[in-house]
Design an enzyme around this catalytic site. Structure first.
Site, PDB file in Angstrom:
ATOM      1  N   ASP A  37       0.763  -1.214   0.015  1.00 17.62           N
ATOM      2  CA  ASP A  37      -0.137  -0.065   0.045  1.00 17.62           C
ATOM      3  C   ASP A  37       0.803   1.241   0.005  1.00 17.62           C
ATOM      4  OD1 ASP A  37      -2.518   1.377  -0.057  1.00 17.62           O
ATOM      5  OD2 ASP A  37      -2.575   1.428   2.058  1.00 17.62           O
TER       6      ASP A  37
ATOM      7  N   HIS B 128       2.738   3.663  -8.789  1.00 19.80           N
ATOM      8  CA  HIS B 128       2.396   2.300  -9.202  1.00 19.80           C
ATOM      9  C   HIS B 128       3.911   1.692 -10.023  1.00 19.80           C
ATOM     10  CE1 HIS B 128      -1.392   2.317  -7.570  1.00 19.80           C
ATOM     11  NE2 HIS B 128      -2.084   3.070  -8.549  1.00 19.80           N
TER      12      HIS B 128
ATOM     13  N   LEU C 102      10.905 -20.322  -4.702  1.00 16.89           N
ATOM     14  CA  LEU C 102       9.896 -19.604  -4.084  1.00 16.89           C
ATOM     15  C   LEU C 102       8.492 -19.824  -4.740  1.00 16.89           C
ATOM     16  CD1 LEU C 102       9.224 -17.186  -2.183  1.00 16.89           C
ATOM     17  CD2 LEU C 102       9.734 -15.646  -4.159  1.00 16.89           C
TER      18      LEU C 102
ATOM     19  N   ILE D 280      -7.344  -4.592   7.148  1.00 20.01           N
ATOM     20  CA  ILE D 280      -6.829  -5.908   6.370  1.00 20.01           C
ATOM     21  C   ILE D 280      -7.138  -5.777   4.982  1.00 20.01           C
ATOM     22  CG2 ILE D 280      -7.332  -8.185   6.138  1.00 20.01           C
ATOM     23  CD1 ILE D 280      -5.625  -7.912   8.386  1.00 20.01           C
TER      24      ILE D 280
END
Ligand code: IPE
Ligand code: IPE
Ligand code: MG
Length: 253
Positions: free
Chosen positions: A21, A38, A132, A196
């Site tokens: 965020d 962004h 990963l 959340i």
């Protein structure tokens, strides 16, 4: 000693989930358009993916775009989708080289055709990788996921594939987008918001939550190490008493 050297590699979170965020605010603070934030956020994604791969973290889930984010101005939504397509196209070779497997959770049907195609291709190219697991949450929200699971369970029950008494936590979990993915142990949210925002509501039940004021485009490996170090100071009790946890650790060690 560097932050990285202070990490206990035996006690890394198996799964780290991140709410990335603050891109918009980061850009505004620099007198720039939100899309610039962004774009810069992609560099943080690269950095954190690399850090997790180097450390040997099993799963990294990145909340990239929520169901609710579709309601943002059209130019921002289009800009993010374009960025997604270009980034995946550029990065898929690096993912492969680093043995990273890409997964997507969320409503892929909602994505523009080229974005969906790009993601599907990248998932299939990396499908055999064993390092990963990089999970991108795209057009994802937990309420959407939970309602979809309930609907599919109802359908399977009607079709006779399932009986109501068969629905245990383990069976329920197979109906979520995260079937086969262990629950996050550490959830990081950047940029100061302590909520959340419809992310992994079921799976975060016992995650350790870490909130930092750092905006996502400024978040780098050192910030991740700091979050993991903080995680490693926590006693995870899962409803038990501290004494029970410590006794158990003595038996194990
Ligand atoms: C997070 O940054 C990225 C997405 C939600 C796509 P924001 O765009 O929410 O940035 P802020 O919170 O407005 O600063
Ligand atoms: C959550 O951030 C979603 C992502 C980071 C993709 P938002 O910026 O959309 O959340 P709110 O609106 O502040 O709760
Ligand atoms: Mg935000």
């Amino acid at each position: 000693m560097s932050l990285k050297d202070q990490l206990d590699l035996q006690r890394l979170p198996r799964h780290i989930a991140v709410i990335m965020d603050g891109n918009g605010r980061w850009a505004k603070e620099r007198g720039q358009d939100r899309l610039y934030g962004h774009h810069e956020g992609v560099e943080s994604v690269r950095n954190i993916v690399e850090a997790c791969a180097e450390l040997g973290v099993g799963y990294l889930t990145l909340y990239a775009f929520s169901t609710e984010n579709w309601d943002r101005p059209m130019y921002e939504v289009n800009g993010i989708m374009e960025l997604l397509v270009n980034t995946i196209r550029k990065e898929v070779a690096t993912l492969s080289k680093n043995n990273i497997r890409l997964h997507v959770i969320g409503d892929m049907e909602m994505l523009p055709g080229n974005a969906r195609q790009e993601m599907e291709e990248a998932m299939s190219i990396t499908a055999a990788n064993t390092g990963l697991n990089l999970v991108m949450a795209l057009s994802y929200s937990a309420r959407w996921e939970i309602v979809r699971a309930a609907r599919n369970i109802a359908q399977d029950t009607r079709d006779g594939k399932l009986k109501p008494e068969d629905v245990t936590p383990e069976v329920w979990e197979q109906y979520l987008c995260t079937a086969k993915i262990p629950d996050p142990e550490l959830m990081i949210r950047t940029s100061g918001e302590c909520r959340i925002s419809n992310f992994l509501l079921y799976q975060l039940a016992y995650a350790e939550l870490y909130f930092t004021n750092t905006r996502w485009p400024d978040f780098r490996k050192e910030n991740l190490y700091e979050a993991i170090l903080n995680f490693q100071t926590r006693e995870r009790r899962f409803g038990k008493t501290s004494d029970q946890i410590q006794q158990n650790e003595e038996i194990v060690s």
